[in-house]
Motif scaffolding. Sequence first.
Motif, PDB file in Angstrom:
ATOM      1  N   GLN A 156       0.839  -1.188   0.000  1.00 33.34           N
ATOM      2  CA  GLN A 156       0.000   0.000   0.000  1.00 33.34           C
ATOM      3  C   GLN A 156       0.880   1.244   0.000  1.00 33.34           C
ATOM      4  O   GLN A 156       2.059   1.201   0.350  1.00 33.34           O
ATOM      5  CB  GLN A 156      -0.905   0.036   1.236  1.00 33.34           C
ATOM      6  CG  GLN A 156      -2.008  -1.011   1.261  1.00 33.34           C
ATOM      7  CD  GLN A 156      -2.806  -0.942   2.553  1.00 33.34           C
ATOM      8  OE1 GLN A 156      -2.252  -1.039   3.651  1.00 33.34           O
ATOM      9  NE2 GLN A 156      -4.114  -0.760   2.436  1.00 33.34           N
ATOM     10  N   SER A 157       0.269   2.356  -0.398  1.00 33.40           N
ATOM     11  CA  SER A 157       0.967   3.632  -0.347  1.00 33.40           C
ATOM     12  C   SER A 157       1.285   3.991   1.107  1.00 33.40           C
ATOM     13  O   SER A 157       0.417   3.902   1.987  1.00 33.40           O
ATOM     14  CB  SER A 157       0.098   4.718  -0.979  1.00 33.40           C
ATOM     15  OG  SER A 157       0.535   6.003  -0.610  1.00 33.40           O
ATOM     16  N   GLU A 158       2.520   4.414   1.377  1.00 36.51           N
ATOM     17  CA  GLU A 158       2.912   4.777   2.746  1.00 36.51           C
ATOM     18  C   GLU A 158       2.128   6.000   3.228  1.00 36.51           C
ATOM     19  O   GLU A 158       1.776   6.091   4.407  1.00 36.51           O
ATOM     20  CB  GLU A 158       4.410   5.052   2.793  1.00 36.51           C
ATOM     21  CG  GLU A 158       5.272   3.820   2.576  1.00 36.51           C
ATOM     22  CD  GLU A 158       6.749   4.116   2.770  1.00 36.51           C
ATOM     23  OE1 GLU A 158       7.056   5.235   3.259  1.00 36.51           O
ATOM     24  OE2 GLU A 158       7.580   3.268   2.438  1.00 36.51           O
ATOM     25  N   ASP A 159       1.864   6.947   2.326  1.00 36.52           N
ATOM     26  CA  ASP A 159       1.093   8.124   2.723  1.00 36.52           C
ATOM     27  C   ASP A 159      -0.329   7.737   3.103  1.00 36.52           C
ATOM     28  O   ASP A 159      -0.916   8.296   4.039  1.00 36.52           O
ATOM     29  CB  ASP A 159       1.066   9.142   1.574  1.00 36.52           C
ATOM     30  CG  ASP A 159       2.441   9.737   1.305  1.00 36.52           C
ATOM     31  OD1 ASP A 159       3.265   9.753   2.238  1.00 36.52           O
ATOM     32  OD2 ASP A 159       2.679  10.161   0.161  1.00 36.52           O
ATOM     33  N   LEU A 160      -0.902   6.787   2.383  1.00 35.50           N
ATOM     34  CA  LEU A 160      -2.246   6.320   2.694  1.00 35.50           C
ATOM     35  C   LEU A 160      -2.271   5.648   4.066  1.00 35.50           C
ATOM     36  O   LEU A 160      -3.176   5.885   4.873  1.00 35.50           O
ATOM     37  CB  LEU A 160      -2.710   5.333   1.609  1.00 35.50           C
ATOM     38  CG  LEU A 160      -4.208   5.198   1.343  1.00 35.50           C
ATOM     39  CD1 LEU A 160      -4.786   6.516   0.851  1.00 35.50           C
ATOM     40  CD2 LEU A 160      -4.464   4.102   0.321  1.00 35.50           C
TER      41      LEU A 160
END
Length: 435
Positions: A156-160
Motif C-alpha cells: 500500500q501507499s505509505e502516505d495512505l
Amino acid sequence: MDRCVVLVDAGYLLGAAASLLAGEPARSRITVDHAALIQQLRERAEADTAQPLLRIYWFDGAPDRVPQPEHRRLRVMPRVTVRLGALTRSDGRWAQKGVDAAMHAELTELARNRACSDVVLVTGDGDLLPGLMSAKEHGVAVHLWAVQAADGDYNQSEDLVAEADERRVLDRAWITQAVRAKETGGPCAPPPAPRPEIAAILSAPLPESALAASAERASRAAAETESVRDDEEAAPRPGESPAQPAHGHGHGTKGVPTPKDLAGTLRGPVVPPAPQPAPQPAATLRWSSDRGWVERGGPLGEPAETASLPTLAQLTSAEQRWADREEDITTVGGDPFEVGQVFARRWLERLPETGHLPKLSALYPRIPHRIDGELLRYAARFGLLAHKDDQIDEHDRYAIRAGFWREIDVRAAADHAPAAERAAEKAGRAGPSGD
C-alpha cells in the motif's frame, strides 16, 4: 450517521490475493467465492467499527464497462453496489481506468452528506489520499485494510497508511476462507462438479459427413506435403548443375525418359509407395455457428423443419422484451449453464407449437444455426464469450449450449408424459374385462 460503509478496490483485493496465494497478481490464477467474501467483509467491518453496515461498494474494471458474470452476481446481493470503470490493454497488460476516480468521488460524497460514521477502505492506491483526508475533515473515521503482501512488506501507499485512522491486515488465513489458488487448492469451498450435460457435449462424436470431410481434407493435405517433398528432392543441391536429360535410344519425346526406361535403370522393379493412412480428425466438436457449417446443402444442411424455426426475437413482444430485460438484470446471475436454460425456456414458452421437439432433439448436439447465433448473442450480454487471457472461453460455449439442451429435454419429457399417460389409460379401457 452511526453506520459503516465499505469501499473495495477489487483490482487491489483480488490481485494482492493472487500474489499471496499463487505467486503472481493475475486474477485468472485464483477462484473466488464472492458470496463468502462479501459476508466476510461485512462481518469484519461491523466488528471493527462497532457499527451496522450501510452498504458495500465494489469498484472494478470491465471491458467497455460491460458487467462480467461475477459483477452480475455481486450486484444482486443484498447491501452490495457495483461501480465499473473501463478495462484497457496496453503493452500486453490490462489496466483499470476510472476506478480510482470513482472511489474518490464516492468517498467524498458519503463524507459530505454524513451518510456514515466510519468508512472502510480496501485499497492500496495513493491516489485516494485526497479523498481520505477530505473524509476525515468531515468527521468520518477511516479504516484502511490491506491484504497480506507475498513478500512480507507493505503493498500500500505509505502516505495512505500514515493518514488512516485505523489499519488492519487481512492475512492468509482470512483470505483463504473465500479465495483459493487454482493450482494448489485450499480451504475454500470446492468448485462445483462439472455438469454431466457439458461432459456429454464435449464427448459427442462428429457427424459421419463431417468425419468424411475431415478425412478428405487430411488426405489432400498429405498429398500436397508429399508433392512438396518430391519437388525438394528433385531440386539441385548447392554446387551441382541441374541434370540434363539424355537424348538417346529408348527415351521419350524431347529426351524425357519414360517410366519403362526408368524401371530398367533402377535396381529391382518399381514399387509404388504405399498409401499413407489419413490422420484421424481431432476430437473437436463442430457447431452450427462455425463458418464451415453455414449455408451448406446436402448432408451438412439443416432439415427444413428446424431451419425455419422462428427466433426468440420474432416471438417476443415489446412487453415481454421489457420483462426479459428486468429478469436478466435482477435474477439471472450469469452462470453459462443458467443462461442457456433461460434462453431455451423463453423460446419454448413462446413457440406456437412444440411438435418439432423430437426433430430438434435428433440434431443434438447441433443447434439450428439461426437459434444458435441468437443464443450466443444473448449470452454475450452477460459478459460471457469475451476474451479471457486473450482467448475465447470455449468452456462457456459448451456450458451455454448444454443448458439449452437440458431445457429442451425437460420440456420434451414434460410433453411426452401426458401423452404416455393418456395412451396407458386408453389401453386400460380397451383391455379385456373379467367375467
